[in-house]
Write an enzyme that holds these catalytic residues in place. Structure first.
Site, PDB file in Angstrom:
ATOM      1  CG  ASN A  83      -1.484   1.371   1.534  1.00  0.00           C
ATOM      2  OD1 ASN A  83      -2.445   1.794   0.902  1.00  0.00           O
ATOM      3  ND2 ASN A  83      -0.882   2.098   2.474  1.00  0.00           N
ATOM      4  CB  SER A 102      -3.543   5.086  -8.773  1.00  0.00           C
ATOM      5  OG  SER A 102      -4.228   6.269  -9.127  1.00  0.00           O
ATOM      6  CE1 TYR A 135       0.626   7.743  -6.681  1.00  0.00           C
ATOM      7  CE2 TYR A 135      -1.119   8.135  -8.279  1.00  0.00           C
ATOM      8  CZ  TYR A 135      -0.706   7.668  -7.044  1.00  0.00           C
ATOM      9  OH  TYR A 135      -1.633   7.125  -6.175  1.00  0.00           O
ATOM     10  CB  SER A 136       0.235   7.850 -14.475  1.00  0.00           C
ATOM     11  OG  SER A 136       1.184   8.509 -15.273  1.00  0.00           O
ATOM     12  CB  SER A 151       4.895   4.313 -10.021  1.00  0.00           C
ATOM     13  OG  SER A 151       3.771   4.982  -9.464  1.00  0.00           O
ATOM     14  CE  LYS A 152       0.254   4.188  -6.777  1.00  0.00           C
ATOM     15  NZ  LYS A 152       0.382   3.326  -5.595  1.00  0.00           N
ATOM     16  CB  ILE A 166      -9.366   7.504  -1.561  1.00  0.00           C
ATOM     17  CG1 ILE A 166      -9.585   6.445  -2.662  1.00  0.00           C
ATOM     18  CG2 ILE A 166      -9.817   7.003  -0.193  1.00  0.00           C
ATOM     19  CD1 ILE A 166     -11.011   6.044  -2.926  1.00  0.00           C
TER      20      ILE A 166
END
Ligand code: NAP
Length: 247
Positions: A90, A142, A155-156, A158-159, A188
């Site tokens: 997580n 994500s 980030y995108s 990595s996800k 979230i």
């Protein structure tokens, strides 16, 4: 929900979604290892809360980006409990900026914490779980790993990588009954999204069919399902929990 295993490691569990996953899984009767990086007092408070509710928890501090520490952390758990039944990768960070302003380190540091660390966790879990021919891992990716997002090429990536990696681990783990699945949260309400300006939050909310940000509990229950015996024929799956924002 029924769980044949007995314990779980949740990384980055001292806050936000990880905290709720820890509390929820303890409520289902699992011993929860609460991993933290910089907030031991928060991790201790979660352990205390779990115990006050009749559950079992232990705190384990390490930086998931530190391979040696992550490997040692899993060894500590197996030495203590004789097994690791479940893992939830997580822990994650953002470092948003437009690509033209993004330095290589801004990119690689996010990949290290969000993707490479999950590789280490999945690899070590697979070794341990293979011996028992039982285990289930959930990786928290994500929605932007599925859609892309301006300001988040690091980030995108990595996800998106995490989604593909989970499917590959699912293929390697299936012969030993070790399952790997991914949950892709939409927006979230946690510290991560608190950083967004009110304008941006409103603009995202207007694009969510259910017209609200999700709660950490929405993610925690999806994770519990994917770890539990209820999903024993599901592996390599991507479960979207995003209020309908991306179907
Ligand atoms: P958060 O409140 O910022 O929590 C992230 C947690 O990860 C923190 O406890 C943090 O600990 C920990 N962490 C970060 N780097 C770590 C490291 N190297 N080693 C160990 N722990 C580390 O964020 P969140 O919203 O709960 O996010 C949890 C996960 O959900 C992340 O993977 C995130 O990408 C994903 N997600 C969130 C959303 C959302 O809308 N909130 C949407 C999609 C996906 P420290 O405080 O010590 O750094």
């Amino acid at each position: 929900m029924k769980f044949s295993g007995k314990n779980v490691l949740v990384t980055g569990a001292a806050s936000g979604i990880g905290k709720e996953i820890a509390l929820t899984l303890a409520g289902y009767g699992l011993k929860v290892w609460v991993n933290y990086r910089s907030r031991p007092e928060s991790a201790d408070a979660i352990k205390t809360e779990i115990e006050a509710n009749g559950g079992v928890a232990a705190v384990i501090g390490f930086d998931v980006a530190d391979e040696e520490a992550f490997v040692e952390g899993i060894k500590t758990i197996v030495d203590s409990d004789g097994e690791l039944s479940y893992l939830v990768n997580n822990a994650g960070i953002t470092n948003d900026k437009l690509a033209i302003r993004m330095k290589k380190e801004d990119f690689t540091s996010v990949i290290d914490i969000n993707l490479t660390s999950a590789f280490i966790g999945c690899r070590e879990a697979l070794k341990v779980m293979s011996k028992k021919r039982f285990g289930s891992v959930v990786n928290i990716a994500s929605i932007v790993g599925e859609t892309g997002n301006a300001g988040q090429v690091n980030y995108s990536a990595s996800k998106g990588g995490l989604i593909a990696m989970s499917k590959s681990f699912a293929l390697e783990g299936s012969a030993r009954d070790v399952r790997f699945n991914t949950v892709t949260p939409g927006f979230i309400a946690t510290e991560m999204t608190d950083k967004l300006s009110e304008d941006i939050k409103e603009s995202y909310t207007s694009k969510i069919p259910l017209k609200r940000f999700g709660s950490p509990k929405d993610i925690a229950e999806a994770v519990a399902f994917l770890l539990s015996d209820s999903s024993s024929y599901i592996t390599g799956e991507v479960l979207k929990v995003n209020g309908g924002m991306y179907m």
